[in-house]
Design a protein around this motif. Sequence first.
Motif, PDB file in Angstrom:
ATOM      1  N   PRO A  18       0.768  -1.175  -0.014  1.00 33.52           N
ATOM      2  CA  PRO A  18       0.198  -0.085  -0.019  1.00 33.52           C
ATOM      3  C   PRO A  18       0.634   1.296  -0.205  1.00 33.52           C
ATOM      4  O   PRO A  18       1.778   1.204   0.403  1.00 33.52           O
ATOM      5  N   GLN A  20       2.638   4.686   1.035  1.00 31.92           N
ATOM      6  CA  GLN A  20       2.936   5.321   2.172  1.00 31.92           C
ATOM      7  C   GLN A  20       1.915   6.551   2.612  1.00 31.92           C
ATOM      8  O   GLN A  20       1.811   7.300   1.812  1.00 31.92           O
ATOM      9  N   GLU A  21       1.352   6.590   3.651  1.00 34.58           N
ATOM     10  CA  GLU A  21       0.699   7.605   4.095  1.00 34.58           C
ATOM     11  C   GLU A  21       1.406   8.751   4.405  1.00 34.58           C
ATOM     12  O   GLU A  21       2.620   8.882   5.197  1.00 34.58           O
ATOM     13  N   VAL A  59       5.195   4.220  12.755  1.00 34.11           N
ATOM     14  CA  VAL A  59       4.082   3.283  12.333  1.00 34.11           C
ATOM     15  C   VAL A  59       2.885   3.762  13.006  1.00 34.11           C
ATOM     16  O   VAL A  59       3.094   3.699  14.372  1.00 34.11           O
ATOM     17  N   LYS A  63       0.692   0.852   9.862  1.00 33.94           N
ATOM     18  CA  LYS A  63       1.107   1.196   8.664  1.00 33.94           C
ATOM     19  C   LYS A  63       2.157   2.466   8.797  1.00 33.94           C
ATOM     20  O   LYS A  63       2.259   3.226   9.598  1.00 33.94           O
ATOM     21  N   LYS A  64       3.372   2.442   8.035  1.00 33.74           N
ATOM     22  CA  LYS A  64       4.477   3.247   8.230  1.00 33.74           C
ATOM     23  C   LYS A  64       3.882   4.657   7.495  1.00 33.74           C
ATOM     24  O   LYS A  64       3.263   4.554   6.603  1.00 33.74           O
TER      25      LYS A  64
END
Length: 375
Positions: A18, A20-21, A59, A63-64
Motif C-alpha cells: 500500500p 505510504q501515508e 508506524v 502502517k508506516k
Amino acid sequence: MKKTVVALAALAAAGAAPAQEIVRIGHAAAVTGPVAYFGKDTENGARMAIEALNARGVVVAGKKVRFELMAEDDGGDPKQATGVAQKLVDARVNGVVGHETSGTTIPASKIYHQAGIAQISPSSTSPKYTQQGFNTAFRVVANDIQLGQALGRHAVKDMKAMRVAVIDDRTAYGQGLAAEFAKSLKQQGAQVVAREYTHDKATDFNAILTRIRAQKPDLVFFGGMSAVAGPMLRQMKQLGFEARMMGGDGICSDEIHKLAGGAMADGQVFCAEAGGVDAAGRAGLDKFRADYRKRFGIDVQINAPYAYDAVMTMADAMVKAGSTAPARYLPALARTAYRGVTGPIAFDARGDIRDGSITLFTFKGGKRTVLAVTK
C-alpha cells in the motif's frame, strides 16, 4: 495479448504494498520582518523533528507513515496569520505547530478550531490563547501569568527594585506580560512610577524615555520584542539613562546585543524564557543544541527545542490513538504524558502545559547567562 497484460497489471496491483501515508504538519511563524530570527528558529526546530521521525520510521495503526513540514510565513501580522491558517486548513494538514507570537496565534486559533485541527504553539504566552475554550489549542511553554509573576518576584526580591517604569508595545504579548508583571510588583509592595506605551515597529523612544528618567526608576520593564528593546537601549545610553532593563522571552535572545549596537552593558538586561530544564534534563537539551548547530550552522535562539517537542508530542499522540486524523488523536494529545528535550509535557484542561518551568537570564559579553530555573 491485451487480456494477458491487463491480468498481469491487476495481479501486480493486488500484490503491491500500500502507498505510504503522508502526514503533513503545518508550521506558521514570522520568517520575514524584524523578528524573523525567532520564526526561523521554531521552523528549524520543527524541521529537525520531522527529519528525526522519518529517520525513525514511525508506524501508525500498523502502517508506516512519512511526515512532511508545510512551513508558512505569517510575517508576525495578525491579518496575514489568518490567511496562513486558512491556507493550512485548505491543505488539510494533520496538525499545526505555531504560531510564534500571541498576536498571531490567537486569531489563527479560531480558524484551526473551526476546522478541528490540533494546534500547539511553541512560543505564544498570552493566557487569552487557551482561555477561549478551544479543545484544539495547546502550548508547550509557560504563560504570561507564570512569566510575569516570576519576573516580578526576581525584580523585587533579588534586584531590590522598588520603583519601576513599565513600557509595553501594545501587542497581545506585550500588553499581557506587562500587566502580569505590574500586578506581581504591587503584590510585593513595589511601585510602578511610570506607565508608557509604544508599538512593535517603533524606532524613536526619546519622549517616553525622557519622561521615565525624570521618575528615577530602579528598573525599566519592557513588554515586547528585542527588535524594539535593542534600539531602546541604544537611545537610553544616548540620553545618559543607564537604568537596568527587564523583559520576557521576547527580548531573551542574543540578538538584543546586536540590535543595541554595543549600548548594552554586562548585567544591565534581565529576562525570562518560558521554559527551561533542571540539572537532570540539561544533557538532553545540550545535545539538541549541538545537533541544531550541526544541522543549521547557527545557535538556537530560544524556542527551537519547544517546536521540536511540539511536533514530537503530536506524532506520539497519533501513534497512541492509532490515527493521524485530528478528530481521532486530539483526545490522546489532551492527555499526553510525553518526555521531551524540554522536559515532561502534559496539558491541563485548558491546554496549558502543567508545571511550566521558567528560566531567568542576564547577559554577559553579549551572551545569555542563566541565573536560575524556577516555576
